[in-house]
Design an enzyme around this catalytic site. Structure first.
Site, mmCIF file in Angstrom:
data_model
loop_
_atom_site.group_PDB
_atom_site.id
_atom_site.type_symbol
_atom_site.label_atom_id
_atom_site.label_comp_id
_atom_site.label_asym_id
_atom_site.label_seq_id
_atom_site.Cartn_x
_atom_site.Cartn_y
_atom_site.Cartn_z
ATOM 1 N N ASP A 150 11.618 -6.989 -0.629
ATOM 2 C CA ASP A 150 11.569 -8.115 -1.572
ATOM 3 C C ASP A 150 12.331 -9.313 -0.994
ATOM 4 O OD1 ASP A 150 10.181 -6.462 -3.363
ATOM 5 O OD2 ASP A 150 12.066 -5.641 -4.122
ATOM 6 N N HIS A 165 12.840 -2.815 -8.173
ATOM 7 C CA HIS A 165 11.798 -2.959 -7.146
ATOM 8 C C HIS A 165 10.432 -2.574 -7.716
ATOM 9 C CE1 HIS A 165 9.765 -2.996 -3.293
ATOM 10 N NE2 HIS A 165 9.350 -1.757 -3.524
HETATM 11 N N1 LIG Z 1 10.610 0.420 -0.990
HETATM 12 C C1 LIG Z 1 9.576 -0.302 -0.571
HETATM 13 O O1 LIG Z 1 9.681 -1.524 -0.407
HETATM 14 C C2 LIG Z 1 8.285 0.361 -0.253
HETATM 15 C C3 LIG Z 1 8.052 1.640 -0.651
HETATM 16 N N2 LIG Z 1 6.883 2.276 -0.313
HETATM 17 C C4 LIG Z 1 6.720 3.652 -0.747
HETATM 18 O O2 LIG Z 1 6.806 4.517 0.373
HETATM 19 C C5 LIG Z 1 6.062 5.705 0.116
HETATM 20 C C6 LIG Z 1 5.124 5.978 1.240
HETATM 21 O O3 LIG Z 1 4.171 4.937 1.333
HETATM 22 P P1 LIG Z 1 2.925 5.050 2.327
HETATM 23 O O4 LIG Z 1 3.402 5.588 3.646
HETATM 24 O O5 LIG Z 1 2.199 3.776 2.300
HETATM 25 O O6 LIG Z 1 2.072 6.139 1.556
HETATM 26 P P2 LIG Z 1 0.934 7.094 2.140
HETATM 27 O O7 LIG Z 1 0.128 7.515 0.952
HETATM 28 O O8 LIG Z 1 0.258 6.470 3.315
HETATM 29 O O9 LIG Z 1 1.766 8.326 2.704
HETATM 30 C C7 LIG Z 1 2.400 9.231 1.863
HETATM 31 C C8 LIG Z 1 2.520 10.517 2.677
HETATM 32 O O10 LIG Z 1 3.257 11.456 1.893
HETATM 33 C C9 LIG Z 1 2.635 12.715 2.051
HETATM 34 N N3 LIG Z 1 2.992 13.547 0.878
HETATM 35 C C10 LIG Z 1 2.558 13.421 -0.388
HETATM 36 N N4 LIG Z 1 3.120 14.363 -1.175
HETATM 37 C C11 LIG Z 1 3.952 15.076 -0.387
HETATM 38 C C12 LIG Z 1 4.798 16.179 -0.619
HETATM 39 N N5 LIG Z 1 4.916 16.721 -1.831
HETATM 40 N N6 LIG Z 1 5.512 16.672 0.425
HETATM 41 C C13 LIG Z 1 5.411 16.126 1.658
HETATM 42 N N7 LIG Z 1 4.601 15.069 1.933
HETATM 43 C C14 LIG Z 1 3.886 14.565 0.928
HETATM 44 C C15 LIG Z 1 1.147 12.412 2.114
HETATM 45 O O11 LIG Z 1 0.437 13.456 2.729
HETATM 46 C C16 LIG Z 1 1.166 11.150 2.997
HETATM 47 O O12 LIG Z 1 1.130 11.453 4.373
HETATM 48 C C17 LIG Z 1 5.365 5.472 -1.216
HETATM 49 O O13 LIG Z 1 6.120 6.071 -2.232
HETATM 50 C C18 LIG Z 1 5.369 3.961 -1.349
HETATM 51 O O14 LIG Z 1 5.263 3.569 -2.685
HETATM 52 C C19 LIG Z 1 5.948 1.697 0.474
HETATM 53 C C20 LIG Z 1 6.128 0.402 0.896
HETATM 54 C C21 LIG Z 1 7.266 -0.383 0.511
HETATM 55 O O1 LIG Z 2 4.136 -0.191 -4.497
HETATM 56 C C1 LIG Z 2 4.175 0.260 -3.326
HETATM 57 O O2 LIG Z 2 3.861 1.432 -3.023
HETATM 58 C C2 LIG Z 2 4.563 -0.655 -2.208
HETATM 59 C C3 LIG Z 2 5.846 -1.336 -2.383
HETATM 60 O O3 LIG Z 2 6.769 -0.891 -3.043
HETATM 61 C C4 LIG Z 2 6.008 -2.619 -1.703
HETATM 62 O O4 LIG Z 2 5.167 -2.991 -0.885
HETATM 63 O O5 LIG Z 2 6.991 -3.304 -2.009
#
Ligand SMILES: NC(=O)C1=CN([C@@H]2O[C@H](COP(=O)(O)OP(=O)(O)OC[C@H]3O[C@@H](n4cnc5c(N)ncnc54)[C@H](O)[C@@H]3O)[C@@H](O)[C@H]2O)C=CC1
Ligand SMILES: O=C([O-])CC(=O)C(=O)O
Length: 222
Positions: A46, A73
């Site tokens: 953010d 967030h």
């Molecule tokens: N704090 C922030 O600013 C941000 C947070 N995020 C969060 O990060 C996380 C990951 O995002 P992405 O990589 O884009 O998602 P994604 O959907 O591409 O990857 C998630 C991964 O977690 C695995 N997974 C799901 N359930 C599982 C379990 N019980 N045990 C082990 N692995 C499991 C899936 O197989 C997948 O490989 C999400 O929660 C997303 O919301 C993403 C971007 C920004």
């Molecule tokens: O909502 C999501 O999974 C992605 C997220 O938090 C971000 O891009 O800030």
């Protein structure tokens, strides 16, 4: 973590971040290993987005722009304090509202565009590495390192967890700067965000307590 590395820093990126940090803190508390100065919800993206979008609007390199973030967030809980942008942003009326929405909705926009195939990855990697390096530089003795992050907080009695600018030090959070000066529009947004945050926090705590209770029952059975 509580057994193998109880003194480690814990930085959570996984959503829903507003609930995940309360959840993690409950689990650490149960294990008697909660050091809230070392538990961070990574809301750095953010800050990165706010600096990028405001930088574009005022024709400045985002690396030279700082916009404090308070709240949480997710959507409306992300409150960029444009009134305290450094250098000043001088955005008003519609332009200001559009800027706030753009920062608040940026994550959701990527999630929608990827249609079930995850969220933003490279920007998140950049944001996470920025927070981690800031924490490590401060742990190494560098002074005056400030990052906004979502943490356990006693800034506002109504919400036990909050994003706000933090001074980092040798052992994690050295000082929480809290909300600081906010204008009327930011105050209104914050009051609305607190209602959402309260529910998100409660959800994380309830989930953790239920899982802890379940684990205790199972261990008694075996
Ligand atoms: N704090 C922030 O600013 C941000 C947070 N995020 C969060 O990060 C996380 C990951 O995002 P992405 O990589 O884009 O998602 P994604 O959907 O591409 O990857 C998630 C991964 O977690 C695995 N997974 C799901 N359930 C599982 C379990 N019980 N045990 C082990 N692995 C499991 C899936 O197989 C997948 O490989 C999400 O929660 C997303 O919301 C993403 C971007 C920004
Ligand atoms: O909502 C999501 O999974 C992605 C997220 O938090 C971000 O891009 O800030």
């Amino acid at each position: 973590m509580t057994k193998a590395a109880p003194d480690a820093y814990l930085i959570i990126i996984t959503n829903p971040l507003n609930s995940m940090i309360p959840l993690a803190c409950e689990v650490l508390k149960e294990a008697n290993k909660l050091n809230a100065r070392k538990v961070f919800g990574c809301s750095t993206l953010d800050s990165v987005r706010a600096a990028t979008f405001v930088g574009e609007a005022i024709c400045k390199d985002p690396k030279t722009v700082d916009v404090p973030i308070i709240g949480g967030h997710s959507g409306n809980t992300i409150i960029p304090l444009i009134s305290r942008s450094n250098p000043p942003a001088c955005l008003e009326g519609d332009d200001l509202q559009k800027m706030i929405k753009k920062i608040q909705e940026a994550g959701t926009e990527v999630v929608k565009a990827k249609a079930g195939k995850g969220s933003c990855t490279l920007a998140m990697a950049y944001a996470a590495s920025r927070l981690i390096f800031s924490i490590l530089r401060a742990a190494d003795g560098e002074k005056e390192i400030v990052e906004s992050a979502y943490v356990k907080s006693d800034v506002m009695p109504e919400v036990k967890y909050l994003a706000s600018p933090l001074l980092l030090g040798k052992c994690g959070i050295e000082k929480n700067f809290g909300l600081g000066k906010v204008d009327e529009c930011e105050k209104k947004m914050f009051c609305e965000a607190m209602e959402i945050l309260k529910k998100d926090i409660e959800m994380g705590e309830k989930f953790a307590k239920a899982k802890i209770c379940e684990a205790q029952k199972n261990s008694k059975k075996s």
